[in-house]
Design an enzyme around this catalytic site. Structure first.
Site, PDB file in Angstrom:
ATOM      1  N   TYR A 133      -2.017  -0.940  10.525  1.00 55.67           N
ATOM      2  CA  TYR A 133      -2.974  -1.209   8.962  1.00 55.67           C
ATOM      3  C   TYR A 133      -4.271  -1.513   9.356  1.00 55.67           C
ATOM      4  O   TYR A 133      -4.227  -2.590  10.261  1.00 55.67           O
ATOM      5  CB  TYR A 133      -1.944  -2.369   8.704  1.00 55.67           C
ATOM      6  CG  TYR A 133      -2.062  -2.676   7.847  1.00 55.67           C
ATOM      7  CD1 TYR A 133      -2.273  -1.995   6.771  1.00 55.67           C
ATOM      8  CD2 TYR A 133      -2.410  -3.887   7.368  1.00 55.67           C
ATOM      9  CE1 TYR A 133      -2.658  -2.026   4.968  1.00 55.67           C
ATOM     10  CE2 TYR A 133      -3.392  -5.058   6.031  1.00 55.67           C
ATOM     11  CZ  TYR A 133      -3.164  -3.629   5.097  1.00 55.67           C
ATOM     12  OH  TYR A 133      -3.295  -4.419   3.879  1.00 55.67           O
ATOM     13  N   VAL A 134      -4.751  -1.330   8.332  1.00 63.95           N
ATOM     14  CA  VAL A 134      -6.507  -1.855   8.414  1.00 63.95           C
ATOM     15  C   VAL A 134      -7.189  -2.565   7.411  1.00 63.95           C
ATOM     16  O   VAL A 134      -6.479  -1.401   6.427  1.00 63.95           O
ATOM     17  CB  VAL A 134      -7.874  -0.936   8.919  1.00 63.95           C
ATOM     18  CG1 VAL A 134      -8.945  -1.575   8.556  1.00 63.95           C
ATOM     19  CG2 VAL A 134      -7.174  -0.563  10.399  1.00 63.95           C
TER      20      VAL A 134
ATOM     21  N   GLY B 191      -9.719   0.743  12.951  1.00 63.77           N
ATOM     22  CA  GLY B 191      -8.607   1.601  13.317  1.00 63.77           C
ATOM     23  C   GLY B 191      -8.716   2.570  14.461  1.00 63.77           C
ATOM     24  O   GLY B 191      -7.773   3.013  14.844  1.00 63.77           O
TER      25      GLY B 191
ATOM     26  N   TYR C 127       0.686  -1.203  -0.011  1.00 60.72           N
ATOM     27  CA  TYR C 127      -0.002  -0.012  -0.434  1.00 60.72           C
ATOM     28  C   TYR C 127       0.583   1.438  -0.249  1.00 60.72           C
ATOM     29  O   TYR C 127       0.482   2.219  -1.051  1.00 60.72           O
ATOM     30  CB  TYR C 127      -1.495  -0.119   1.266  1.00 60.72           C
ATOM     31  CG  TYR C 127      -1.394   1.187   0.803  1.00 60.72           C
ATOM     32  CD1 TYR C 127      -2.780   1.171   1.173  1.00 60.72           C
ATOM     33  CD2 TYR C 127      -1.170   2.863   2.089  1.00 60.72           C
ATOM     34  CE1 TYR C 127      -3.575   2.663   0.583  1.00 60.72           C
ATOM     35  CE2 TYR C 127      -1.933   3.543   2.486  1.00 60.72           C
ATOM     36  CZ  TYR C 127      -3.424   3.812   1.481  1.00 60.72           C
ATOM     37  OH  TYR C 127      -3.749   4.988   1.227  1.00 60.72           O
ATOM     38  N   GLU C 128       1.766   0.772   0.574  1.00 58.04           N
ATOM     39  CA  GLU C 128       3.148   2.427   0.885  1.00 58.04           C
ATOM     40  C   GLU C 128       4.231   2.537  -0.642  1.00 58.04           C
ATOM     41  O   GLU C 128       5.219   3.545  -0.805  1.00 58.04           O
ATOM     42  CB  GLU C 128       3.165   2.545   2.215  1.00 58.04           C
ATOM     43  CG  GLU C 128       2.573   2.529   3.119  1.00 58.04           C
ATOM     44  CD  GLU C 128       3.591   2.848   4.375  1.00 58.04           C
ATOM     45  OE1 GLU C 128       4.399   2.335   4.564  1.00 58.04           O
ATOM     46  OE2 GLU C 128       2.705   3.450   5.865  1.00 58.04           O
TER      47      GLU C 128
ATOM     48  N   TYR D 195      -6.299  11.079  10.865  1.00 56.65           N
ATOM     49  CA  TYR D 195      -5.669  11.677  12.573  1.00 56.65           C
ATOM     50  C   TYR D 195      -6.858  13.032  12.612  1.00 56.65           C
ATOM     51  O   TYR D 195      -6.406  12.774  13.920  1.00 56.65           O
ATOM     52  CB  TYR D 195      -4.585  11.392  11.319  1.00 56.65           C
ATOM     53  CG  TYR D 195      -3.706  10.101  11.445  1.00 56.65           C
ATOM     54  CD1 TYR D 195      -4.135   8.787  11.700  1.00 56.65           C
ATOM     55  CD2 TYR D 195      -2.954  10.083  10.528  1.00 56.65           C
ATOM     56  CE1 TYR D 195      -4.035   7.578  11.485  1.00 56.65           C
ATOM     57  CE2 TYR D 195      -2.356   8.696  10.437  1.00 56.65           C
ATOM     58  CZ  TYR D 195      -2.965   7.670  10.712  1.00 56.65           C
ATOM     59  OH  TYR D 195      -2.457   5.930  10.464  1.00 56.65           O
TER      60      TYR D 195
ATOM     61  N   ASN E  36      -0.908  10.113   2.026  1.00 58.24           N
ATOM     62  CA  ASN E  36      -1.465   9.728   2.372  1.00 58.24           C
ATOM     63  C   ASN E  36      -2.739  10.607   3.255  1.00 58.24           C
ATOM     64  O   ASN E  36      -2.673  10.271   4.212  1.00 58.24           O
ATOM     65  CB  ASN E  36      -0.736   8.395   3.534  1.00 58.24           C
ATOM     66  CG  ASN E  36      -1.818   7.130   3.738  1.00 58.24           C
ATOM     67  OD1 ASN E  36      -3.484   7.083   3.493  1.00 58.24           O
ATOM     68  ND2 ASN E  36      -1.722   6.204   4.597  1.00 58.24           N
TER      69      ASN E  36
END
Length: 169
Positions: A86-87, A97, A23-24, A131, A124
């Site tokens: 991570y979800v 999360g 994903y990253e 957040y 992201n």
């Protein structure tokens, strides 16, 4: 459901580490082995700790959080560094999360930690939006520094003979 990771969770955590790295956009950097993870989480002197998010109905693993203590010279207290949150894609938006972060925040309070910190990639935006919705302060003025590979080796070779001994952590 949020619970502490168990030794049997190591293969699943390792799989999710690889999923997170994909994903990253950094799959090639995720080189940890199961043995390294077992030692880091469950060895004589654990280097890190992990929580697992499970589906309440099926018990399937939906995500994980991996963290370790840190120390602030400014506050003179320990804090928490969240290395991974991570979800899995199919579980995003279902509260896993937030439940992981809430459990970690509770651990901070119970442990007397003053700070709970982590990094997020600048691109992201879904994570950043999540957040900030929780009240997270983005530390825009700070940059992450990393020394690894050949530059790390070159600098280490310049250490004086009386350099500090290696840490066993």
């Amino acid at each position: 459901m949020i619970r502490s990771a168990a030794l049997d969770d190591v293969p699943e955590i390792l799989t999710m580490i690889r999923e997170l790295a994909a994903y990253e956009r950094a799959e090639e950097q995720a080189r940890a082995t199961g043995e390294q993870l077992r030692k880091a989480l469950f060895g004589e002197h654990p280097a890190a700790f992990a929580l697992i998010a499970e589906d309440d109905d099926t018990g399937a693993t939906m995500g994980y959080a991996l963290w370790f203590p840190r120390f602030s010279t400014w506050t003179g207290t320990r804090g928490m560094h969240l290395e991974d949150l991570y979800v899995r894609p199919q579980a995003r938006g279902s509260g896993h999360g937030k439940a992981l972060l809430a459990a970690l925040a509770a651990t901070c309070r119970q442990s007397g930690y003053d700070r709970f910190e982590w990094w997020v990639l600048s691109w992201n935006t879904p994570a950043i939006d999540f957040y900030t919705s929780l009240g997270v302060e983005l530390m825009e003025e700070w940059k992450v520094c990393r020394l690894s590979g050949e530059p790390l080796e070159e600098l280490a070779a310049q250490a004086p003979q009386a350099a500090a001994p290696a840490c066993d952590g």
